[in-house]
Every structure is written in structure tokens, then in C-alpha cells.
Design a protein around this motif. Sequence first.
Motif, mmCIF file in Angstrom:
data_model
loop_
_atom_site.group_PDB
_atom_site.id
_atom_site.type_symbol
_atom_site.label_atom_id
_atom_site.label_comp_id
_atom_site.label_asym_id
_atom_site.label_seq_id
_atom_site.Cartn_x
_atom_site.Cartn_y
_atom_site.Cartn_z
ATOM 1 N N UNK A 114 0.811 -1.230 0.000
ATOM 2 C CA UNK A 114 0.000 0.000 0.000
ATOM 3 C C UNK A 114 0.838 1.270 0.000
ATOM 4 N N UNK A 115 2.146 1.141 0.060
ATOM 5 C CA UNK A 115 2.993 2.335 0.137
ATOM 6 C C UNK A 115 3.146 2.994 -1.231
ATOM 7 N N UNK A 116 3.417 4.313 -1.180
ATOM 8 C CA UNK A 116 3.600 5.061 -2.430
ATOM 9 C C UNK A 116 4.814 4.555 -3.200
ATOM 10 N N UNK A 117 5.786 4.010 -2.492
ATOM 11 C CA UNK A 117 7.028 3.547 -3.126
ATOM 12 C C UNK A 117 6.793 2.423 -4.120
ATOM 13 N N UNK A 118 5.821 1.555 -3.823
ATOM 14 C CA UNK A 118 5.567 0.422 -4.717
ATOM 15 C C UNK A 118 4.323 0.615 -5.576
ATOM 16 N N UNK A 119 3.528 1.642 -5.263
ATOM 17 C CA UNK A 119 2.284 1.862 -5.995
ATOM 18 C C UNK A 119 2.472 2.014 -7.487
ATOM 19 N N UNK A 120 3.458 2.842 -7.880
ATOM 20 C CA UNK A 120 3.720 3.067 -9.299
ATOM 21 C C UNK A 120 4.223 1.814 -9.994
ATOM 22 N N UNK A 121 5.048 1.038 -9.292
ATOM 23 C CA UNK A 121 5.593 -0.193 -9.869
ATOM 24 C C UNK A 121 4.478 -1.214 -10.072
ATOM 25 N N UNK A 122 3.577 -1.317 -9.113
ATOM 26 C CA UNK A 122 2.448 -2.245 -9.226
ATOM 27 C C UNK A 122 1.573 -1.876 -10.421
ATOM 28 N N UNK B 188 10.307 -6.674 -1.274
ATOM 29 C CA UNK B 188 11.161 -7.298 -0.272
ATOM 30 C C UNK B 188 11.775 -6.278 0.681
ATOM 31 N N UNK B 189 11.782 -5.017 0.277
ATOM 32 C CA UNK B 189 12.296 -3.957 1.148
ATOM 33 C C UNK B 189 11.222 -3.437 2.111
ATOM 34 N N UNK B 190 9.975 -3.790 1.810
ATOM 35 C CA UNK B 190 8.865 -3.304 2.620
ATOM 36 C C UNK B 190 8.600 -4.233 3.804
ATOM 37 N N UNK B 191 7.788 -3.746 4.736
ATOM 38 C CA UNK B 191 7.438 -4.556 5.891
ATOM 39 C C UNK B 191 6.537 -5.697 5.476
ATOM 40 N N UNK B 192 6.651 -6.805 6.181
ATOM 41 C CA UNK B 192 5.835 -7.969 5.871
ATOM 42 C C UNK B 192 5.298 -8.595 7.128
ATOM 43 N N UNK B 193 4.550 -9.655 6.960
ATOM 44 C CA UNK B 193 4.024 -10.397 8.105
ATOM 45 C C UNK B 193 3.928 -11.849 7.744
ATOM 46 N N UNK B 194 4.233 -12.697 8.691
ATOM 47 C CA UNK B 194 4.144 -14.129 8.466
ATOM 48 C C UNK B 194 2.805 -14.682 8.918
ATOM 49 N N UNK B 195 1.939 -13.820 9.437
ATOM 50 C CA UNK B 195 0.654 -14.291 9.934
ATOM 51 C C UNK B 195 -0.437 -13.285 9.607
#
Length: 232
Positions: free
Chosen positions: A114-122, A220-227
Motif C-alpha cells: 500500500x505504500x507510495x514507493x511500490x504503488x507506481x511499480x504495481x 522485499x524492502x517493505x514490511x511484511x508479516x508471516x501471519x
Amino acid sequence: MAKQKKPNVTAHAFLAEIDKILESAEYYQSRQSGKRFYKTKLFPKLLSQYLVHSSVGINAAAKKFGMSKRTLDAILSGGPLSDNMLGRIRSAVAREVSQAEESAVFVGDWRNATTAEVGGVIAEVATQLVFLKKMVESSNFLNSPDSPIDPIQVKQLIALLAATIEALQAPFIDTKQTGGFFKWLSTLSKSATQKGVEKAITDAMSGAATAGFQLIKRLLKMGGTGDLGSFT
């Protein structure tokens, strides 16, 4: 005594060998039936090693290939190998490979999308995937009986394109699942190029795969969650 290793003839390797036979093996045409029969001494051994590696019995294999046990036994014994029989075996092995590739994609490493950093790439990746999907669906070449890509792979590609396009709209993206798809797409692009698929489509495949890899790097640079269970 050392334990004997199983012959390393996986479904992937066996499918590749079948394609080699279809492309280069000698054959003769039966005047009586009109069927094409392939002249290959290696096929019975390859088939046997594939069955051993896969731990598939003769009865189960015959059912899988859509033929009688008697016919399969004859092929394993070096009997006539018609184009129909080879085609049935190839279709079954291709389904196995497709299912394995598809199941390998569904793992679990969710990242914030949901971050602006990946929005354009998506947005860029989604645009390329939509374009590729339309090209594949409208290609008379890929959807014809003469297509060098198996019809099952074409259908799988369209289905995975649709699923990936939809997945890119979610707030979290599974990088392993999505990355597995783009890796598969890159491999398919190279194979399609070698088989003479129209350049516009292979370029679209390659472009979408490259854009996808860039997206995965960003994710992969963004935050993630395993659950993700805590979000439901």
C-alpha cells in the motif's frame, strides 16, 4: 550394499525428451491406418525410468495416460509408438508439470503493497500483465492446433495472468507466490522464443517478467508479516 538411487528422469526432464522426439525423431506413416509411428529406441527406457522416479505402477500409469495396461506394456517392451500414444503420454506429463509449477507458487511471504514507493511499480506491472493477457487470448497462433506451446500451458498462462492481476490489487502481496509466477513466466518466454512464437508475444512476456522482478525487489524492502490471520 549401497542403496541404489532412482533414475533422475523427472516429469520436467521426461517432457523435454518427449518434445525432442516430436521435433527430431524419425518416423514412418502407416498406409493402412494413416498413423505416424516414431522410430526411437530410447523412449521405452526413458518412460520406464520416469515411472520408477515417480513411483507410479503400471496400472496407475496406464490410467493416467488414458490407455490400456496392455498397450503401455507393449510400448515399454519397445513396441510401436504411434503419434496418438505419444500425444497421450505427453498430455499427461504436461499436466503433471503444470500442476507442480502451480503448486510451487503458493507459499507465503506477505509484504505491504500500500505504500507510495511500490504503488507506481504495481500499476506498471498490472498494465503489462493486462496487455499480455489480451495478446495471448487474441492470438490465433497460440490458440491453433499448430501452436508450439501446449494448450494446457496457454490456458494456465491466461489463468495465472488473471490471478496475478487480481492479487496485485490487494493490500498485501505474497512475494513467493508472485515471484514464482514471474520466474515461470520468464522461463516460458525463453521457451516460446525458441519455439518460434510471434515476437510481439514473447517480448510482452519478457517485459512483464522483468517488471515483475523489479516489483518483487521493491516489495522485499517493505514490511511484511508471516501471519495474516490477525487481520481477519
